[in-house]
Design a protein around this motif. Structure first.
Motif, PDB file in Angstrom:
ATOM      1  N   LYS A  18       0.709  -1.309  -0.195  1.00 26.63           N
ATOM      2  CA  LYS A  18       0.148   0.141  -0.057  1.00 26.63           C
ATOM      3  C   LYS A  18       0.838   1.078   0.043  1.00 26.63           C
ATOM      4  O   LYS A  18       0.530   2.194  -0.905  1.00 26.63           O
ATOM      5  CB  LYS A  18      -0.907   0.092   1.324  1.00 26.63           C
ATOM      6  CG  LYS A  18      -2.013  -1.102   0.971  1.00 26.63           C
ATOM      7  CD  LYS A  18      -3.175  -0.933   2.257  1.00 26.63           C
ATOM      8  CE  LYS A  18      -2.963  -0.197   3.294  1.00 26.63           C
ATOM      9  NZ  LYS A  18      -4.008  -0.551   4.406  1.00 26.63           N
ATOM     10  N   GLU A  19       1.857   1.221   0.952  1.00 26.20           N
ATOM     11  CA  GLU A  19       2.835   2.380   0.973  1.00 26.20           C
ATOM     12  C   GLU A  19       3.613   2.614  -0.358  1.00 26.20           C
ATOM     13  O   GLU A  19       3.729   3.747  -0.876  1.00 26.20           O
ATOM     14  CB  GLU A  19       3.842   2.351   2.071  1.00 26.20           C
ATOM     15  CG  GLU A  19       2.893   2.450   3.293  1.00 26.20           C
ATOM     16  CD  GLU A  19       4.105   2.298   4.194  1.00 26.20           C
ATOM     17  OE1 GLU A  19       5.572   1.851   4.079  1.00 26.20           O
ATOM     18  OE2 GLU A  19       3.756   2.335   5.571  1.00 26.20           O
ATOM     19  N   GLU A  20       3.916   1.361  -1.144  1.00 29.60           N
ATOM     20  CA  GLU A  20       4.591   1.569  -2.345  1.00 29.60           C
ATOM     21  C   GLU A  20       3.677   2.032  -3.287  1.00 29.60           C
ATOM     22  O   GLU A  20       4.016   2.868  -4.273  1.00 29.60           O
ATOM     23  CB  GLU A  20       5.148   0.149  -2.791  1.00 29.60           C
ATOM     24  CG  GLU A  20       5.873   0.069  -4.262  1.00 29.60           C
ATOM     25  CD  GLU A  20       7.084   1.056  -4.050  1.00 29.60           C
ATOM     26  OE1 GLU A  20       7.567   1.304  -5.320  1.00 29.60           O
ATOM     27  OE2 GLU A  20       7.657   1.333  -3.121  1.00 29.60           O
ATOM     28  N   MET A  21       2.506   1.962  -3.600  1.00 29.22           N
ATOM     29  CA  MET A  21       1.416   2.160  -4.503  1.00 29.22           C
ATOM     30  C   MET A  21       1.185   3.680  -4.103  1.00 29.22           C
ATOM     31  O   MET A  21       1.027   4.689  -5.149  1.00 29.22           O
ATOM     32  CB  MET A  21       0.079   1.413  -4.326  1.00 29.22           C
ATOM     33  CG  MET A  21       0.366   0.000  -4.694  1.00 29.22           C
ATOM     34  SD  MET A  21       1.199  -0.350  -6.373  1.00 29.22           S
ATOM     35  CE  MET A  21      -0.090   0.300  -7.375  1.00 29.22           C
ATOM     36  N   LYS A  22       1.186   4.158  -2.968  1.00 28.87           N
ATOM     37  CA  LYS A  22       0.860   5.574  -2.506  1.00 28.87           C
ATOM     38  C   LYS A  22       2.105   6.478  -3.176  1.00 28.87           C
ATOM     39  O   LYS A  22       1.808   7.523  -3.852  1.00 28.87           O
ATOM     40  CB  LYS A  22       0.823   5.639  -1.197  1.00 28.87           C
ATOM     41  CG  LYS A  22       0.245   7.108  -0.731  1.00 28.87           C
ATOM     42  CD  LYS A  22       0.252   7.199   0.727  1.00 28.87           C
ATOM     43  CE  LYS A  22      -1.203   6.563   1.242  1.00 28.87           C
ATOM     44  NZ  LYS A  22      -1.318   6.675   2.631  1.00 28.87           N
ATOM     45  N   ARG A  23       3.404   5.952  -3.045  1.00 27.45           N
ATOM     46  CA  ARG A  23       4.647   6.640  -3.233  1.00 27.45           C
ATOM     47  C   ARG A  23       4.458   6.725  -4.867  1.00 27.45           C
ATOM     48  O   ARG A  23       4.755   7.746  -5.688  1.00 27.45           O
ATOM     49  CB  ARG A  23       5.459   5.581  -3.024  1.00 27.45           C
ATOM     50  CG  ARG A  23       7.064   6.397  -3.404  1.00 27.45           C
ATOM     51  CD  ARG A  23       8.237   5.580  -2.832  1.00 27.45           C
ATOM     52  NE  ARG A  23       8.564   4.575  -3.788  1.00 27.45           N
ATOM     53  CZ  ARG A  23       9.248   4.565  -5.035  1.00 27.45           C
ATOM     54  NH1 ARG A  23       9.505   5.662  -5.363  1.00 27.45           N
ATOM     55  NH2 ARG A  23       9.106   3.596  -5.804  1.00 27.45           N
ATOM     56  N   LEU A  42       4.373  10.001  -7.260  1.00 26.88           N
ATOM     57  CA  LEU A  42       5.348  10.189  -8.564  1.00 26.88           C
ATOM     58  C   LEU A  42       4.871  10.620  -9.566  1.00 26.88           C
ATOM     59  O   LEU A  42       5.359  11.283 -10.585  1.00 26.88           O
ATOM     60  CB  LEU A  42       6.182   8.988  -8.699  1.00 26.88           C
ATOM     61  CG  LEU A  42       7.495   9.004  -7.630  1.00 26.88           C
ATOM     62  CD1 LEU A  42       8.197   7.537  -8.009  1.00 26.88           C
ATOM     63  CD2 LEU A  42       8.323  10.015  -7.593  1.00 26.88           C
ATOM     64  N   ARG A  43       3.612  10.067  -9.870  1.00 30.87           N
ATOM     65  CA  ARG A  43       2.929  10.430 -11.351  1.00 30.87           C
ATOM     66  C   ARG A  43       2.190  11.373 -11.074  1.00 30.87           C
ATOM     67  O   ARG A  43       1.471  11.953 -12.147  1.00 30.87           O
ATOM     68  CB  ARG A  43       1.954   8.959 -11.786  1.00 30.87           C
ATOM     69  CG  ARG A  43       2.653   7.811 -11.983  1.00 30.87           C
ATOM     70  CD  ARG A  43       1.779   6.753 -12.626  1.00 30.87           C
ATOM     71  NE  ARG A  43       0.359   6.776 -11.762  1.00 30.87           N
ATOM     72  CZ  ARG A  43       0.094   5.700 -11.180  1.00 30.87           C
ATOM     73  NH1 ARG A  43       1.000   4.484 -11.238  1.00 30.87           N
ATOM     74  NH2 ARG A  43      -0.948   5.635 -10.778  1.00 30.87           N
ATOM     75  N   GLY A  44       1.948  12.032  -9.970  1.00 31.96           N
ATOM     76  CA  GLY A  44       1.056  13.280  -9.764  1.00 31.96           C
ATOM     77  C   GLY A  44      -0.200  12.931  -9.693  1.00 31.96           C
ATOM     78  O   GLY A  44      -1.440  13.776  -9.690  1.00 31.96           O
TER      79      GLY A  44
END
Length: 114
Positions: free
Chosen positions: A88-93, A97-99
């Protein structure tokens, strides 16, 4: 010797013995008047410990909240790896990054109009 006399007096069917028995039952929280079996069942039910306070009911399910907090603290210390939370944290990061992440407080569309 006196308790023996008291127990003998209670067994008598005199009015004094009945009244003393009634008062004794009232003082010690027993059923004062004679009742039928149906009413005694209710008395027994209310004199027992409530179901929600019995140990086997309270401890039936595992302690999810305490376990979750413990695992969260262990994860913060680096002693436990929660792969779902990592994902979940990786997806949020990656969204950030994609805005695609939500703006910070005070940086939304309404604030940029002014």
């Amino acid at each position: 010797m006196s308790s023996y006399k008291y127990s003998e007096l209670i067994k008598l069917s005199t009015q004094y013995a009945r009244r003393m028995n009634y008062l004794s039952n009232r003082i010690f929280g027993e059923v004062a008047r004679t009742t039928n079996d149906k009413s005694m069942k209710v008395v027994r039910m209310f004199s027992e410990e409530p179901i929600q306070k019995r140990d086997y009911v309270v401890n039936w399910y595992p302690r999810h909240v305490e376990t979750h907090l413990l695992m969260k603290n262990l994860r913060d210390y680096g002693l436990f790896r929660d792969e779902h939370q990592d994902f979940k944290e990786e997806m949020k990061r990656l969204r950030k990054l994609r805005g695609k992440a939500p703006p910070k407080k005070g940086e939304g569309k309404r604030a940029s109009k002014k």
